[in-house]
Design a protein around this motif. Structure first.
Motif, PDB file in Angstrom:
ATOM      1  N   LEU A   1       0.893  -1.277   0.176  1.00 41.87           N
ATOM      2  CA  LEU A   1      -0.031  -0.062   0.010  1.00 41.87           C
ATOM      3  C   LEU A   1       0.857   1.378  -0.165  1.00 41.87           C
ATOM      4  N   ALA A   2       0.789   2.146  -1.036  1.00 41.80           N
ATOM      5  CA  ALA A   2       1.168   3.373  -0.741  1.00 41.80           C
ATOM      6  C   ALA A   2       0.651   4.245   0.296  1.00 41.80           C
ATOM      7  N   MET A   3       1.417   5.226   0.659  1.00 39.38           N
ATOM      8  CA  MET A   3       1.412   5.997   2.005  1.00 39.38           C
ATOM      9  C   MET A   3      -0.073   6.669   1.980  1.00 39.38           C
ATOM     10  N   HIS A   4      -0.370   7.437   0.627  1.00 40.33           N
ATOM     11  CA  HIS A   4      -1.611   8.114   0.368  1.00 40.33           C
ATOM     12  C   HIS A   4      -2.832   7.006   0.528  1.00 40.33           C
ATOM     13  N   VAL A   5      -2.552   5.734   0.167  1.00 44.27           N
ATOM     14  CA  VAL A   5      -3.470   4.786   0.226  1.00 44.27           C
ATOM     15  C   VAL A   5      -3.840   4.403   1.759  1.00 44.27           C
ATOM     16  N   ARG A   6      -2.738   4.210   2.333  1.00 41.80           N
ATOM     17  CA  ARG A   6      -2.800   3.775   3.781  1.00 41.80           C
ATOM     18  C   ARG A   6      -3.490   4.973   4.775  1.00 41.80           C
ATOM     19  N   ASP A   7      -3.363   6.127   4.311  1.00 45.72           N
ATOM     20  CA  ASP A   7      -4.052   7.304   5.002  1.00 45.72           C
ATOM     21  C   ASP A   7      -5.694   7.184   4.762  1.00 45.72           C
ATOM     22  N   THR A   8      -5.897   6.897   3.447  1.00 50.50           N
ATOM     23  CA  THR A   8      -7.444   6.858   3.247  1.00 50.50           C
ATOM     24  C   THR A   8      -7.916   5.586   4.081  1.00 50.50           C
ATOM     25  N   VAL A   9      -7.277   4.443   3.836  1.00 50.83           N
ATOM     26  CA  VAL A   9      -7.760   3.487   4.697  1.00 50.83           C
ATOM     27  C   VAL A   9      -7.749   3.667   6.304  1.00 50.83           C
ATOM     28  N   GLY A  10      -6.751   4.287   6.831  1.00 49.31           N
ATOM     29  CA  GLY A  10      -6.614   4.594   8.250  1.00 49.31           C
ATOM     30  C   GLY A  10      -7.923   5.527   8.620  1.00 49.31           C
ATOM     31  N   ARG A  11      -7.969   6.587   7.956  1.00 47.16           N
ATOM     32  CA  ARG A  11      -9.005   7.435   8.076  1.00 47.16           C
ATOM     33  C   ARG A  11     -10.382   6.857   8.045  1.00 47.16           C
ATOM     34  N   VAL A  12     -10.553   5.948   7.241  1.00 46.04           N
ATOM     35  CA  VAL A  12     -12.081   5.457   7.025  1.00 46.04           C
ATOM     36  C   VAL A  12     -12.329   4.534   8.389  1.00 46.04           C
ATOM     37  N   TYR A  13     -10.873   3.712   8.713  1.00 52.19           N
ATOM     38  CA  TYR A  13     -11.265   2.886   9.873  1.00 52.19           C
ATOM     39  C   TYR A  13     -11.408   3.798  11.147  1.00 52.19           C
ATOM     40  N   LEU A  14     -10.549   4.633  11.214  1.00 54.37           N
ATOM     41  CA  LEU A  14     -10.629   5.421  12.436  1.00 54.37           C
ATOM     42  C   LEU A  14     -12.106   5.924  12.644  1.00 54.37           C
ATOM     43  N   THR A  15     -12.801   6.674  11.536  1.00 59.79           N
ATOM     44  CA  THR A  15     -14.036   7.201  11.886  1.00 59.79           C
ATOM     45  C   THR A  15     -15.041   6.273  11.904  1.00 59.79           C
TER      46      THR A  15
END
Length: 245
Positions: A80-94
């Motif tokens: 996973l690229a870093m920008h993809v990790r941020d999307t996944v992380g943000r969705v999971y966190l929310t």
């Protein structure tokens, strides 16, 4: 969404309220890509789709898009690229899946040179700091935000620095350091103002350049037209221009 370059299409469509239209386009793009996984194009489309669902507060759809994205990445053995990790992380966190968000975002603390894009790493770190803060792990949150601020200073990441200042204010407030929170919020506000002013200036320069380019093209087209219709008029016009200059 400035630190999130891969999400630019989503942000533009979303800012105009065209979330449904953006999803329609992503669906069409996925159909065009088909089963061709020779590039990261499919991941990019799925990432933007997930982030657009996130922006429109459609969490069940965002989670489904994230799960699809992770399955495709696993099947094709693509990190996973870093920008993809941020999307996944943000969705999971929310969505309240905090432990999963942490697991996805943790590699940002030790990003390797081969994938090191300062903006996307810094963006991941802001989200990771928020994850730790949500878990009540304020020491770890501070460690992450310190790393993020260091990156922002080194690479002059103005927008990410503003995001880091905002998260720093949240960490201070959560630990009862209200003076620190106030000062960090002031820092955030001043950085946002400076970034906005810089963006307006850059936009103005682009518009001016576009106008000058358009005018130059019109002038060129006019001379071409004169040359085709009346070469003598063109010669006189050109001579007059040279004389006046």
């Amino acid at each position: 969404m400035p630190c999130r370059r891969a999400r630019l299409g989503s942000a533009r469509l979303g800012s105009a309220g065209s979330y449904d239209e953006s999803q329609r386009r992503y669906s069409e793009a996925l159909q065009l890509v088909g089963d061709d996984d020779a590039s990261n194009l499919r991941n990019t489309i799925l990432n933007n789709s997930a982030f657009t669902y996130f922006l429109s507060h459609e969490m069940s759809e965002a989670l489904a898009a994230v799960d699809h994205l992770l399955r495709v990445s696993a099947i094709n053995d693509r990190p996973l690229a870093m920008h993809v990790r941020d999307t996944v992380g943000r969705v999971y966190l929310t969505a309240g899946r905090v432990a999963e968000a942490e697991r996805v975002l943790a590699p940002a603390m030790d990003a390797q040179a081969t994938e090191f894009v300062p903006e996307t790493v810094a963006t991941c770190l802001v989200t990771l700091a928020e994850v730790h803060r949500t878990q009540g792990e304020f020491g770890r949150a501070q460690e992450v935000i310190d790393r993020c601020q260091e990156l922002c200073r080194t690479y002059e990441l103005s927008r990410c620095a503003a995001d880091a200042a905002r998260e720093q204010a949240e960490i201070f407030a959560a630990t009862g350091n209200f003076r620190g929170a106030y000062e960090a919020y002031q820092d955030f506000h001043s950085r946002i103002e400076a970034h906005s002013a810089s963006s307006r200036e850059a936009r103005g320069k682009l518009l001016k350049a576009a106008f000058q380019t358009t005018e130059a093209r019109r002038e060129t087209a006019r001379y071409h037209d004169l040359a085709e219709r009346d070469p003598l008029t063109l010669a006189c016009t050109t001579a007059g221009t040279l004389t006046s200059s």
